[in-house]
Design an enzyme around this catalytic site. Structure first.
Site, PDB file in Angstrom:
ATOM      1  N   GLU A  52     -15.756  -2.185   1.736  1.00  0.00           N
ATOM      2  CA  GLU A  52     -15.952  -3.261   0.750  1.00  0.00           C
ATOM      3  C   GLU A  52     -17.280  -3.975   1.026  1.00  0.00           C
ATOM      4  O   GLU A  52     -17.340  -5.157   1.335  1.00  0.00           O
ATOM      5  CB  GLU A  52     -14.768  -4.228   0.749  1.00  0.00           C
ATOM      6  CG  GLU A  52     -13.485  -3.551   0.271  1.00  0.00           C
ATOM      7  CD  GLU A  52     -12.287  -4.467   0.170  1.00  0.00           C
ATOM      8  OE1 GLU A  52     -11.488  -4.293  -0.781  1.00  0.00           O
ATOM      9  OE2 GLU A  52     -12.142  -5.348   1.029  1.00  0.00           O
TER      10      GLU A  52
ATOM     11  N   GLU B 124      -8.531   1.781  -1.392  1.00  0.00           N
ATOM     12  CA  GLU B 124      -7.438   0.821  -1.239  1.00  0.00           C
ATOM     13  C   GLU B 124      -6.839   0.585  -2.618  1.00  0.00           C
ATOM     14  O   GLU B 124      -7.560   0.224  -3.552  1.00  0.00           O
ATOM     15  CB  GLU B 124      -7.928  -0.501  -0.640  1.00  0.00           C
ATOM     16  CG  GLU B 124      -8.509  -0.372   0.761  1.00  0.00           C
ATOM     17  CD  GLU B 124      -8.906  -1.719   1.343  1.00  0.00           C
ATOM     18  OE1 GLU B 124      -8.702  -2.759   0.668  1.00  0.00           O
ATOM     19  OE2 GLU B 124      -9.426  -1.752   2.462  1.00  0.00           O
TER      20      GLU B 124
END
Length: 654
Positions: free
Chosen positions: A149, A247
């Site tokens: 991320e 995710e």
């Protein structure tokens, strides 16, 4: 049923080890020239995450073993690589997953722990090598989600840090010959509040030659009409990369109780839902996106967890620092959703674990010299000054002989002084043991390295905290202070008195200690997953101190030092001010000012025998200059020898 381990040498850890424990196996591997992205030509690789126990619960309920398992670690301590690491978000232990799922790939998220610029500066190069060598030794495809991320505002990644560390890790993978077993994933957060457009992503892009996959997160993309996930897919197309949904979980849905909340912070005002409605609202758009060939999705990770049961993700349990409401994403918690999940994934389009999976992905297992198997026995993680610490190493080599086992030691003292790593000794014949005595108060790192005759190396790291009892060091347990606002006492067996103060994360939260002795320094023992600053007030005089992450909210601790004169009967307040960063505190230690006043004592009369001689000797009762120098040298050697002693005699120079 779960099969036995593909790995020949099962890792066994003896004794009680800290979360910082790392075992590294570095075999000789043949180097290949062409990098592989390990993407299936047809279909989608299915991985399940994200903590060991949730992964196990999924497989106990779902009869099909997933093609991949997902876990996490932090670059600063490598906790979770070969030992348990738990920070309220479930247990991470990649080595355990390797043993449990021999025919599944590994998907590994590497957190920068707020120190990405330090990583870029080369301060963690050794950890990077340990990480890569360990992952390669597991002999299976590894999808490395470096600095995952990358654009998540909670990570505080600098653009330059992301770019330079990606390039370095890519080059190290190639230099070590692991490019056919470890592939690099550049993952964005797909976070709806992030600015729209490709410009922000391009500013973080390391370059096409340094990245194998583009990844994204899929939690509540409907909040922004799926725009962020569409942007990530377009970015992957622009750079001709396969797409990995790294995710994914139906955030704010509670499958067990069939509810949904639009409250992202606390999960209040829940609405009842049918299983069919939950599937249609979250799962169907998810699989539609995956099955759209235009998106080129080649791998996914589904996080199958009861988020509400994990303290880090439960904003209403009064523990830790709230990070939003997540719910319960376990597909097995509802029979209708479980069956629909099986219908959607248990088919030829999704790749599950099998004997042929690694070959199908293009993984090439290189020939290797099996490195030694190494375990160490150490005492509990917290010791008191004066206690003996015995380190015992046990090593074997299945295809050769143990050539040597070496012990290295480094120290960060309670005064903040850092002593670089030193070789204590290298032993070629058993018993492989060392006795450490008279260790200084502070955080000690122990590194044991076993080598075989062909150069194979296995490394074990551990940390031991030695608590000070020096008369000039006075400890004040944080939980004994006066707590303010949201601060609360938490329990942790690795804290000095079994507890400390947490929830120092809102304005004014913290604790106050009063009636302090005169001192010259305050040492704070703290734990935090974040990097930032905290405010300390001495008699209302504010000091702002920067700190680095320790790798967890519990168990992993470090020191924060404030050097300032403190008058007797002063007060000290540690609190969260606007702009500060959350931390948990074990204790505050004061380094008091030693009493240097020379006591008044009678001066003895000279010994008549030692009166001045014909050769000009000193007056009675005094020492010659030569004798004083000799005593000084002897005293210096004595002080050095008191710092650390071992069964294997060594000379220590700091």
């Amino acid at each position: 049923m779960i099969n036995a381990s593909r790995v020949k040498g099962k890792i066994s850890l003896l004794g009680t080890l800290s979360l910082a424990l790392v075992i590294v196996t570095a075999p000789f591997l043949s180097i290949k020239t062409n990098a592989a992205d390990l993407a299936p030509e047809q279909g989608v690789l299915l991985s399940i995450g994200q903590d060991v126990d949730s992964i196990n619960a999924y497989h106990q309920s779902i009869s099909v073993v997933a093609g991949g398992v997902t876990n996490y670690l932090g670059i600063n301590s490598l906790g979770g690589l070969t030992s348990n690491a738990e920070s309220g978000a479930g247990r991470n232990n990649i080595a355990e997953l390797v043993t449990l799922y021999p025919d599944s790939t590994l998907v590994v998220g590497v957190s920068m722990n707020g120190v990405i610029d330090d990583v870029a500066a080369g301060h963690y190069d050794n950890n990077i090598d340990i990480l890569l060598k360990t992952l390669a030794s597991y002999q299976r495809p590894v999808y490395l989600r470096w600095a995952y991320e990358v654009d998540g505002p909670w990570n505080n990644h600098s653009n330059s840090g992301v770019i330079s560390t990606f390039q370095y890790v890519h080059d190290q993978i190639k230099a070590l010959g692991f490019q056919d077993s470890i592939t690099l994933v550049w993952q964005v957060s797909s976070y709806c509040p992030n600015p729209a457009g490709q410009g922000g992503l391009e500013a973080l892009w390391p370059g096409d030659e340094y990245v194998d996959w583009v990844g994204l997160s899929w939690f509540s993309p409907q909040d922004c009409n799926f725009e962020r996930v569409k942007e990530a897919a377009q970015f992957a197309r622009n750079h001709n990369k396969p797409l990995f949904i790294n995710e994914s979980s139906p955030q704010r849905y509670q499958i067990a109780e069939l509810t949904y909340s639009s409250d992202a912070a606390k999960g209040q005002n829940k609405q009842s839902k049918t299983a069919e409605a939950i599937w249609d609202e979250w799962y169907q758009p998810y699989f539609d996106f995956i099955n759209d060939e235009n998106n080129n999705v080649k791998a996914i990770t589904y996080i199958n967890a009861d988020w509400d049961s994990q303290t880090r993700w439960n904003p209403n349990d009064g523990i830790g620092n709230p990070e939003g409401y997540w719910g319960d994403s376990r597909v097995q918690a509802n029979e209708i959703i479980k069956q629909r999940w099986l219908d959607a994934t248990n088919n030829e389009h999704f790749h599950q674990a099998s004997d042929e999976l690694f070959d199908l992905l293009g993984y090439s297992q290189a020939s290797s010299n099996l490195s030694p198997e190494l375990t160490i026995t150490v005492p509990v993680a917290i010791q008191n000054m004066g206690e003996n610490i015995d380190i015992i190493a046990n090593a074997s080599d299945s295809d050769g002989e143990i050539a040597s086992i070496a012990l290295y030691h480094s120290l960060t003292s309670v005064t903040g002084e850092e002593f670089s790593e030193q070789l204590i000794s290298s032993i070629s014949l058993p018993p492989f043991s060392w006795a450490l005595t008279d260790l200084e108060a502070g955080e000690h790192q122990i590194r044991v390295v076993a080598s075989d005759e062909l150069g194979g190396v296995t490394t074990v790291l551990d940390r031991i905290t030695v608590q000070g009892t020096d008369e000039n060091i006075i400890r004040f347990e944080a939980e004994n202070g006066i707590l303010s606002v949201d601060a609360q006492i938490y329990n942790d067996t690795d804290a000095s008195n079994g507890s400390g103060v947490a929830y120092i994360y809102t304005a004014g939260s913290g604790f106050t200690l009063s009636d302090l002795p005169q001192s010259e320094q305050v040492t704070i023992r703290y734990a935090s997953e974040l990097a930032g600053s905290i405010s300390i007030y001495i008699n209302n005089q504010k000091h702002t101190l920067d700190f680095s992450p320790t790798g967890g909210w519990v168990s992993n601790y470090s020191y924060l030092i404030l050097k300032t004169p403190i008058e007797e009967n002063s007060s000290m307040t540690l609190q969260f001010d606007m702009g500060d960063t959350a931390m948990n505190v074990d204790y505050a230690q004061l380094i008091t000012t030693p009493n240097t006043t020379t006591p008044n004592t009678p001066t003895p009369d000279p010994d008549p025998v030692d009166e001045q001689s014909d050769t000009g000797g000193s007056s009675g009762g005094s020492l010659s200059l030569g004798m004083m120098l000799l005593l000084g040298i002897l005293l210096g050697k004595l002080l050095l020898s008191k710092r650390i002693r071992y069964k294997q005699p060594v000379s220590i120079t700091r």
